[in-house]
Design a protein around this motif. Sequence first.
Motif, PDB file in Angstrom:
ATOM      1  N   ILE A 127       0.842  -1.205   0.000  1.00 26.44           N
ATOM      2  CA  ILE A 127       0.000   0.000   0.000  1.00 26.44           C
ATOM      3  C   ILE A 127       0.878   1.256   0.000  1.00 26.44           C
ATOM      4  O   ILE A 127       0.665   2.180  -0.788  1.00 26.44           O
ATOM      5  CB  ILE A 127      -0.964  -0.005   1.209  1.00 26.44           C
ATOM      6  N   ALA A 174      -7.774  -3.277  -2.584  1.00 25.41           N
ATOM      7  CA  ALA A 174      -7.647  -4.646  -2.098  1.00 25.41           C
ATOM      8  C   ALA A 174      -8.789  -5.457  -2.701  1.00 25.41           C
ATOM      9  O   ALA A 174      -9.947  -5.058  -2.616  1.00 25.41           O
ATOM     10  CB  ALA A 174      -7.723  -4.683  -0.579  1.00 25.41           C
ATOM     11  N   LEU A 180      -7.587  -3.204   6.548  1.00 30.81           N
ATOM     12  CA  LEU A 180      -7.183  -2.543   5.299  1.00 30.81           C
ATOM     13  C   LEU A 180      -7.451  -1.040   5.360  1.00 30.81           C
ATOM     14  O   LEU A 180      -6.677  -0.237   4.853  1.00 30.81           O
ATOM     15  CB  LEU A 180      -7.919  -3.177   4.117  1.00 30.81           C
ATOM     16  N   CYS A 202      -5.624   1.665   2.825  1.00 32.89           N
ATOM     17  CA  CYS A 202      -5.977   1.152   1.507  1.00 32.89           C
ATOM     18  C   CYS A 202      -7.157   1.988   0.984  1.00 32.89           C
ATOM     19  O   CYS A 202      -8.101   2.247   1.726  1.00 32.89           O
ATOM     20  CB  CYS A 202      -6.364  -0.318   1.622  1.00 32.89           C
TER      21      CYS A 202
END
Length: 279
Positions: A223, A235, A247, A252
């Motif tokens: 990332i 993702a 995440l 992300c």
Amino acid sequence: AKEVDRGYYQFYSDQMNMENDRRQEILRLLPNALHNDEFHLVLQPRVAATDQRWSSIEVLIRWNSEVLGFVSPGEFIPIAEGSHLIVDIGYWVIREALRQFADHYDELDPDTVLSINLSPKQLEHRDLTRFVAEEIRKTGIPAYRLEFEITEHSLTEESETTLATLAELSNMGIRFAMDDFGTGYSNLGMLQALPLNVLKIDQRFVQRVETGGKDLELVRAIINMGHTLGLTVVAEGVETAQQVALLTELQCDELQGYYFYRPQLLDTLLGGLQREVTH
Ligand code: C2E
Ligand code: CA
Ligand code: CA
Ligand code: CA
């Protein structure tokens, strides 16, 4: 022991013959599949991690064969990629996806792009740019609402046609995503040299973030690297609330997976959305 060895050998060679027969059968049936209308498209949104708005809807092909029943793209796309068939199937996907996108254009958020998977052979085909330009013109969809997902395998041979096609399409305003990131051989220099907008972390890494430790650190590193290169990081294969939480914490940008939506017909997807809004 001889008997056992022979038994094993027989088993494996039968197995290989069966796989080969199935492959030949699929190769034989694919051309008709196009003409008999046996393919259709399903779409899977990917959402912004912050507000879950649809940043994209990804096009995934489905084949319901009259002879074989349902055959997954994971099985037939690699077989089609071994022949020229992938080019014809690929053109069908682009034309049909743009038609559906145009039909539902007003129901979609103006920030939602249409993401289409491209095989390496399609990028090698000199007509691709002309074909895409023509379909864009016919449907009136602006180029910036279109994104092609490519994989590192498109670039292993560093072909001039591929690089030229990427540049032409990118100059038209079409966006590019690097799909399945982490499964191939791309290096930082290559990522930087390509006209990329998006990096999609392969689902095998995504699904392991929950185990923590090195798996989590690996995703964090990907990332951060994507952000350093100025890319939007996605993702894929997100299945659980814990993955979403981790995440999001790792910054992300966008998420895609069964946790949010399964791939489905565009009509169903948009119908579901309208019901959600009215309730
Ligand atoms: P892909 O482009 O990496 O697409 C993601 C695959 O993961 C899709 O499988 C999708 O249905 C599945 N998926 C999405 N969310 C989840 C999740 O949360 N968990 C799990 N386990 N799976 C999830 P699908 O539709 O079977 O497609 C497989 C592959 O076939 C695609 O992988 C892509 O490489 C290829 N493919 C599909 N449609 C096309 C197409 O129109 N053109 C080309 N060239 N390739 C295609
Ligand atoms: Ca993809
Ligand atoms: Ca992928
Ligand atoms: Ca894939």
